[in-house]
Enzyme design. Structure first.
Site, mmCIF file in Angstrom:
data_model
loop_
_atom_site.group_PDB
_atom_site.id
_atom_site.type_symbol
_atom_site.label_atom_id
_atom_site.label_comp_id
_atom_site.label_asym_id
_atom_site.label_seq_id
_atom_site.Cartn_x
_atom_site.Cartn_y
_atom_site.Cartn_z
ATOM 1 N N GLU A 96 2.531 -37.340 -39.509
ATOM 2 C CA GLU A 96 3.117 -36.579 -40.916
ATOM 3 C C GLU A 96 4.067 -36.769 -40.726
ATOM 4 O O GLU A 96 4.938 -37.398 -39.672
ATOM 5 C CB GLU A 96 2.757 -35.640 -39.904
ATOM 6 C CG GLU A 96 3.867 -34.190 -40.425
ATOM 7 C CD GLU A 96 4.062 -32.338 -39.312
ATOM 8 O OE1 GLU A 96 3.475 -32.077 -39.767
ATOM 9 O OE2 GLU A 96 5.349 -33.212 -38.547
ATOM 10 N N TYR A 105 7.918 -32.047 -47.315
ATOM 11 C CA TYR A 105 7.060 -32.418 -46.111
ATOM 12 C C TYR A 105 5.442 -33.651 -46.731
ATOM 13 O O TYR A 105 4.883 -33.046 -47.591
ATOM 14 C CB TYR A 105 6.389 -30.593 -46.284
ATOM 15 C CG TYR A 105 5.227 -31.221 -44.656
ATOM 16 C CD1 TYR A 105 5.623 -31.066 -43.117
ATOM 17 C CD2 TYR A 105 3.651 -30.973 -45.146
ATOM 18 C CE1 TYR A 105 4.497 -30.600 -42.526
ATOM 19 C CE2 TYR A 105 3.023 -31.158 -44.690
ATOM 20 C CZ TYR A 105 3.319 -30.539 -42.701
ATOM 21 O OH TYR A 105 2.379 -31.029 -41.882
#
Lengths: 296, 386
Positions: B186, B98
């Site tokens: 992201e 992530y």
């Protein structure tokens, strides 16, 4: 006494020659605010409501020793205007601009911190100590809303502030100093940063926080209370209890994201430290009485 | 403004981040053809703005032409308003990471978030394993420095070779974050491919979220609203007019002023057991747009229009003039509950009375009245068709 401004604060108005700047300069002066100078690049020599206008903040500060700046400047020029005021040594700045770019809001807050200055806003109505002075735009002439008194108010909203403040007055109280931190995700000054001022203010008996979903400012207040920074009674009213997750409710900062910012979390944080939380605006007056031990 | 995955990936690729080979398709035929060319298995991904696409069945690994076509057709026909699909090659995944950049409002910095366990939504990580989220604050003016990227690379468990792959990816994501005025940039998951047959592993953006700051739209390209971003036609129209609006499917149209107050009226309607048809604000710069605001509300065929304001700059008398004009022009058949206070409210009250409304002064009373009316006889609920 009040926090942030009083009758002796020497206010400079950036953007004073614009429609809103001129209109609200008049009202600020009507309330008793000492407006000493205005700044609009290219307009030096003019007067607005009798206030002399300068090209630059530096010149205005040299001539009039202003120590606070009220900005009526559009959002995309706000960073420049804030930095100009900081550079001239001003340590109290209020900006109403709704729409400051996020990355610039980060730069503004960073610069203010590094100068030991306070920038209030953007996206706020400003700051008012009813009966004394204001930097911003409040209908202080409506007595049932902006009655002078002993309750501090901090808020992320404008219209909702009128609504809740009217309930404070309906409860038999009035307002000492109201700080509109604004509805943006990165306000220049955060709720918790005003708590020491309210704690020290002999004219504030309790504080009402008008919060809403999004961000962590309310949680920071609870942490500060836990740490003993603020010991007076606190009543909170929170907007957006029933807001669906992932929707931005009006204000840019009013959104639950990254698992943070739900109203339920904020209420839990307040209740943990003994703050009273109002479900509805009209409960604010009742809870203040309860918090201050006043029989209703 | 949230971008679609394919747009986020375009922005990532433009800064040098590797993305899977893929084709954007707007019908099932094209999707199946694209899948044929990419080879099977490949991935069909709905381009919608909602989160949790995997769980909602909006992403699938398909193994052949017929499956690709049938699945794509089902997505276009489904309830999620899917307007395009991204068909992508399947990646040989070793591990998933992530990686995101956002802002830290308190510290007044940018903030890089990373986690060695990617593929999970950050909300869930924050709930279940907050200690696994790595954080690196980045000065917004100085920018990301190489040591900060190295800090994260080694904390994520990369070896020296892996760190050499990771650092440029994070640097590229930083450039995206700054140049696009992002609220959030992201990559989740960031795939680390398996090294095999002498080929080193690679880092590939498996998914992309890019949310652009609305306040910076003026300096970003393509700021025109597109229908595909909105929940309804009315929401789209409101956006074109610059009127803050959220679509719901209940009975009461909110036509209020001020974000904070409108949000609270929304809460109060829910407390009273009523339902909201739409959230609409005509305060701020829109306080002279009452006619347009009411027109938008009426498109939802509401049982009641609830007007609550407490304006300062948004003057009550001017808003009342607008409401009177809107009633005369649009002749709404549903009842209107009005509670208009603030600057110029004496004149506003007279105007509303002349327009046949009974002005109220208490928000909660106005909400109760609106909720009662929304439950009223069917004759009140016909609404006006425009």
């Amino acid at each position: 006494m009040s926090i942030f401004i009083d009758r002796s604060t020497r206010v400079l108005v950036q953007g004073i020659t614009g429609g809103e700047g001129a209109f609200w300069t008049k009202h600020m002066m009507d309330l008793g605010t000492k407006v000493v100078a205005g700044v609009t690049p290219g307009k030096e020599g003019q007067r607005v409501e009798g206030v002399p206008v300068y090209h630059t903040v530096r010149r205005a500060v040299q001539e009039h020793k202003a120590d606070a700046a009220m900005l009526f400047v559009p959002p995309r020029f706000t960073k420049d205007a804030v930095f100009e005021a900081l550079d001239a040594g001003i340590t109290k700045i209020v900006t109403i601009a709704d729409g400051i770019p996020l990355h610039e809001a980060v730069q503004i807050r960073k610069a203010a911190k590094s100068c030991n200055a306070r920038v209030v806003g953007g996206n706020t109505s400003g700051v008012i100590s009813p009966g004394l002075a204001m930097m911003g735009m409040f209908p202080f002439w409506i007595e049932r809303v902006y009655k002078p008194g002993r309750i501090g108010v901090m808020t992320r909203s404008g219209s909702l502030t009128n609504e809740v403040t009217a309930m404070i007055v309906r409860g038999g109280f009035g307002v000492s100093s109201l700080m509109g931190v604004g509805g943006d995700p990165v306000p220049g000054t955060r709720f918790a940063e005003f708590l020491p001022d309210y704690q020290a203010d002999p004219d504030t008996d309790a504080v009402v926080i008008i919060g809403e979903l999004g961000g962590t400012m309310e949680e920071e207040v609870a942490e500060a209370m836990e740490a003993g920074v603020f010991k007076k009674p606190l009543v909170a009213f929170m907007g957006g209890r029933t807001a669906p997750e992932g929707k931005r409710m009006g204000h840019a900062g009013a959104i639950v994201s990254g698992g943070k910012g739900s109203v339920a979390d904020k209420i839990a944080a307040f209740e943990r430290v003994g703050a009273l939380v109002a479900d509805r605006p009209r409960m604010v007056g009742e809870l203040l009485k309860q918090a201050l031990g006043i029989q209703s | 403004m949230k971008l679609f995955e394919y747009q986020a990936k375009e922005a990532f690729a433009a800064e040098g981040i590797a993305i899977p080979k893929g084709v954007l398709c707007t019908d099932a035929e094209a999707a199946a053809r694209a899948a044929d060319e990419l080879g099977y298995p490949c991935v069909v991904k709905s381009q919608v703005l909602r989160g949790g696409r995997g769980k909602a069945g909006l992403i699938r690994l398909v193994k052949g032409h017929d499956e690709a076509k049938a699945y794509a057709a089902s997505l276009f026909a489904g309830p999620f308003d899917v307007r395009s699909l991204l068909v992508e090659e399947a990646v040989d995944i070793g591990r998933e990471i992530y990686l995101a950049i956002t802002v830290d409002p308190e510290a007044a910095t940018a903030l890089v978030l990373a986690c060695a366990e990617g593929g999970v939504e950050i909300e869930e990580l924050a709930r279940t394993a907050p200690e696994k989220i790595l954080r690196e604050r980045v000065d917004i003016d100085t920018g990301l420095l190489p040591y900060q990227a190295r800090n994260l690379a080694y904390a994520l468990g990369f070896d020296a070779e892996g760190a050499k792959l990771f650092v440029p990816v994070l640097e590229a994501l930083w450039r995206v974050f700054r140049s696009k005025d992002a609220e959030l940039a992201e990559i989740n998951p960031l795939f680390v491919t398996k090294a095999r047959e002498g080929k080193p592993s690679r880092l590939i953006a498996g998914d992309g979220k890019l949310s652009i700051d609305d306040n910076a739209q003026f300096r970003q390209a393509s700021s025109e609203p597109e229908r595909s971003r909105f929940d309804s036609d009315v929401a789209f129209e409101a956006a074109k007019d610059g009127i803050p609006y959220l679509q719901f499917d209940g009975d009461i149209s909110l036509m209020c002023a001020g974000a904070g107050l409108t949000t609270v009226v929304y809460d109060l309607v829910n407390y009273e057991g009523g339902t909201v048809a739409n959230y609409l604000e005509f305060g701020g710069p829109n306080y002279k747009k009452a006619v347009r605001a009411m027109e938008l509300c009426l498109k939802n065929d509401p049982k009641v229009i609830l007007i609550v304001t407490f304006g300062t700059i948004a003057r009550a008398d001017i808003m009342a003039d607008g409401i009177a004009e809107a009633i005369a022009k649009l002749k709404p058949r549903c009842p209107i509950v009005a509670c208009i206070r603030g600057t110029g409210e004496e004149a506003a009250v007279a105007t509303l009375k002349a327009a046949g409304l009974e002005p109220l002064f208490d928000t909660e009373e106005a909400v109760r009245r609106a909720v009662e009316l929304s439950r009223g006889p069917a004759s009140n609920a016909s609404g006006a068709k425009l």
